[in-house]
Motif scaffolding. Structure first.
Motif, PDB file in Angstrom:
ATOM      1  N   GLU A  15      29.865  29.811  27.243  1.00 52.23           N
ATOM      2  CA  GLU A  15      28.477  30.270  26.633  1.00 52.23           C
ATOM      3  C   GLU A  15      28.712  30.880  25.299  1.00 52.23           C
ATOM      4  N   ASP A  30      22.787  35.718  25.574  1.00 49.38           N
ATOM      5  CA  ASP A  30      22.826  34.201  25.785  1.00 49.38           C
ATOM      6  C   ASP A  30      21.645  33.710  25.444  1.00 49.38           C
ATOM      7  N   SER A  35      15.985  28.067  30.068  1.00 51.02           N
ATOM      8  CA  SER A  35      15.014  29.096  30.896  1.00 51.02           C
ATOM      9  C   SER A  35      14.137  29.885  29.775  1.00 51.02           C
ATOM     10  N   PHE A 113      26.779  37.777  36.668  1.00 43.63           N
ATOM     11  CA  PHE A 113      26.349  38.615  35.395  1.00 43.63           C
ATOM     12  C   PHE A 113      27.203  40.010  35.293  1.00 43.63           C
ATOM     13  N   ASN A 119      28.149  40.024  28.095  1.00 38.45           N
ATOM     14  CA  ASN A 119      26.670  39.336  28.193  1.00 38.45           C
ATOM     15  C   ASN A 119      25.836  40.536  28.375  1.00 38.45           C
ATOM     16  N   LEU A 122      20.078  37.428  28.835  1.00 34.97           N
ATOM     17  CA  LEU A 122      19.686  36.229  28.472  1.00 34.97           C
ATOM     18  C   LEU A 122      18.326  36.237  27.620  1.00 34.97           C
TER      19      LEU A 122
HETATM   20  C1  KCE Z   1      23.285  28.367  34.642  1.00 33.37           C
HETATM   21  C2  KCE Z   1      22.335  28.565  33.496  1.00 33.37           C
HETATM   22  C3  KCE Z   1      21.806  30.213  33.429  1.00 33.37           C
HETATM   23  C4  KCE Z   1      23.011  31.107  33.435  1.00 33.37           C
HETATM   24  C5  KCE Z   1      23.707  31.372  32.217  1.00 33.37           C
HETATM   25  C6  KCE Z   1      24.713  32.379  32.351  1.00 33.37           C
HETATM   26  C7  KCE Z   1      25.267  32.849  33.386  1.00 33.37           C
HETATM   27  C8  KCE Z   1      26.377  33.605  33.412  1.00 33.37           C
HETATM   28  C9  KCE Z   1      26.375  34.784  32.262  1.00 33.37           C
HETATM   29  C10 KCE Z   1      26.605  34.488  34.502  1.00 33.37           C
HETATM   30  C11 KCE Z   1      27.601  32.809  33.142  1.00 33.37           C
HETATM   31  C12 KCE Z   1      24.709  32.498  34.465  1.00 33.37           C
HETATM   32  C13 KCE Z   1      23.543  31.845  34.590  1.00 33.37           C
HETATM   33  C14 KCE Z   1      21.426  27.781  33.081  1.00 33.37           C
HETATM   34  N1  KCE Z   1      20.614  27.992  31.928  1.00 33.37           N
HETATM   35  N2  KCE Z   1      19.546  27.028  31.540  1.00 33.37           N
HETATM   36  C15 KCE Z   1      20.542  27.167  34.451  1.00 33.37           C
HETATM   37  N3  KCE Z   1      19.720  28.095  34.682  1.00 33.37           N
HETATM   38  N4  KCE Z   1      19.113  27.318  36.117  1.00 33.37           N
HETATM   39  N5  KCE Z   1      19.656  25.961  36.011  1.00 33.37           N
HETATM   40  N6  KCE Z   1      20.585  26.155  34.985  1.00 33.37           N
HETATM   41  C16 KCE Z   1      21.361  25.018  34.583  1.00 33.37           C
HETATM   42  C17 KCE Z   1      22.391  24.711  35.917  1.00 33.37           C
HETATM   43  C18 KCE Z   1      23.807  25.156  35.684  1.00 33.37           C
HETATM   44  C19 KCE Z   1      24.563  25.076  36.606  1.00 33.37           C
HETATM   45  C20 KCE Z   1      24.362  24.440  37.758  1.00 33.37           C
HETATM   46  C21 KCE Z   1      23.081  24.071  37.966  1.00 33.37           C
HETATM   47  C22 KCE Z   1      22.003  24.032  36.998  1.00 33.37           C
HETATM   48  O1  KCE Z   1      23.055  23.315  39.127  1.00 33.37           O
HETATM   49  C23 KCE Z   1      24.310  23.349  39.842  1.00 33.37           C
HETATM   50  O2  KCE Z   1      25.222  24.090  39.119  1.00 33.37           O
END
Ligand code: KCE
Length: 329
Positions: A15, A30, A35, A113, A119, A122
């Protein structure tokens, strides 16, 4: 006006974190084009959750005003989640300020988180149709600042293992070379979403039309590139010893394997290519490596995250509702 701010990579470029000032307090957030909530670790979290993080304390901000009764709750695709209360405060990024930005204060969040101590929250750069504030969703920082920007755009110039740049209000010609290849976006689902009607396996491979491929989103908040199963299976079929390992959470292969290049269509006019080395994501130990291309678990959208974006200069054009990639300078 225009603004520039650094984007610093976390381990494995998983990230990118950027400095933001809220009510005079400096936090590291982040920036997430996938989102649309701006939320921060707050002093109302149990200290066991906020240990190691910078927390925002509304009582210490001279400009904070509560949005009484409002709440937010977000669940991310990777299983992470967060909830809390809402207020408005002055938010400054790279010298550009939104005086009355909705700021979401976390008073409960999931373990991932808590563990990611670099971090402090977001900052959503998607479209506010997916903002989770109730009773009335609120605009993102970019939507609020757009009318006063010299150009209604922001750009992402993420780097591999090095500090990159987000720029608001300008397309800095020093950051890219050659043409910017644009495609129209459909923001109705809240994302910077476009069609990706073909893919290419091998740096000299032919592009394979994919009429059934899911649309794609440009997502700075996702580490990897998450593809439809038939596409990701076709790629790893070309990698000796590759297999889907549920315990490792996806496609793995022997680190000694040679990885073909891979390209995805950005709309119907341009294919963004990655080298085999770009696809290599991390070594899990024991000679097993984890790929930067993984399955989207049948989510119906392909997610073009940092594994792709950090090899290009990306333009998010809020005025013309289009997304573009160019070669870096
Ligand atoms: C994951 C991030 C959001 C996030 C960012 C950072 C973090 C941590 C700090 C704890 C490391 C957690 C969460 C992404 N943002 N658009 C997101 N928000 N919603 N969907 N996505 C994309 C997706 C990412 C990973 C998948 C997925 C779909 O489906 C299966 O695995």
């Amino acid at each position: 006006e225009t603004a520039q701010v650094t984007a610093s990579p976390e381990q494995n470029d998983s990230e990118y974190l950027s400095p933001v000032t809220i009510g005079g307090q400096a936090l590291t957030l982040d920036f997430d084009t996938g989102s649309a909530d701006l939320w921060v670790f707050s002093n109302s979290l149990p200290s066991s959750d906020s240990a190691g993080h910078v927390t925002f304390d509304p009582s210490k901000s001279p400009t904070f005003t509560p949005y009484s009764g409002a709440t937010w709750q977000i669940a991310y695709g990777d299983g992470s989640s967060a909830t809390g209360s809402v207020g408005f405060d002055s938010v400054t990024i790279g010298g550009v300020t939104v005086a009355h930005q909705a700021v979401e204060l976390a008073d409960n969040l999931s373990g991932a988180f808590v563990q990611d101590t670099q971090n402090d929250g977001l900052l959503g750069l998607g479209f506010s149709t997916i903002n989770t504030i109730q009773p009335q969703r609120q605009k993102t920082f970019f939507e609020n600042i757009m009318p006063s920007l010299a150009l209604p755009v922001f750009t992402a110039n993420l780097q591999a293992d090095a500090s990159g740049t987000y720029t608001f209000g300008a397309i800095d010609t020093a950051q890219y070379s050659g043409p910017i290849h644009y495609t129209p976006i459909d923001s109705s689902a809240g994302f910077w979403q476009f069609t990706s009607p073909s893919y290419t396996i091998g740096s000299n491979g032919a592009s394979v039309p994919c009429t059934t491929c899911s649309p794609a989103i440009a997502d700075t908040g996702t580490s990897l590139v998450l593809l439809d199963d038939d596409v990701v299976s076709a790629y790893y079929a070309q990698v000796n010893g590759a297999s889907q390992d549920q315990s490792q959470g996806g496609w793995v292969f022997p680190c000694s394997a040679s990885l073909p290049g891979f390209g995805v269509a950005i709309g119907s006019g341009y294919t963004a290519m990655l080298t085999g080395q770009d696809v290599m994501y991390e070594s899990l130990g024991g000679g097993v490596c984890y790929g930067g291309l993984q399955s989207n678990a049948g989510q119906g959208v392909q997610i073009f995250g940092d594994v792709l974006l950090r090899h290009y200069f990306a333009v998010f054009d809020g005025g013309a509702k289009r997304f573009g990639l160019a070669k870096k300078a």
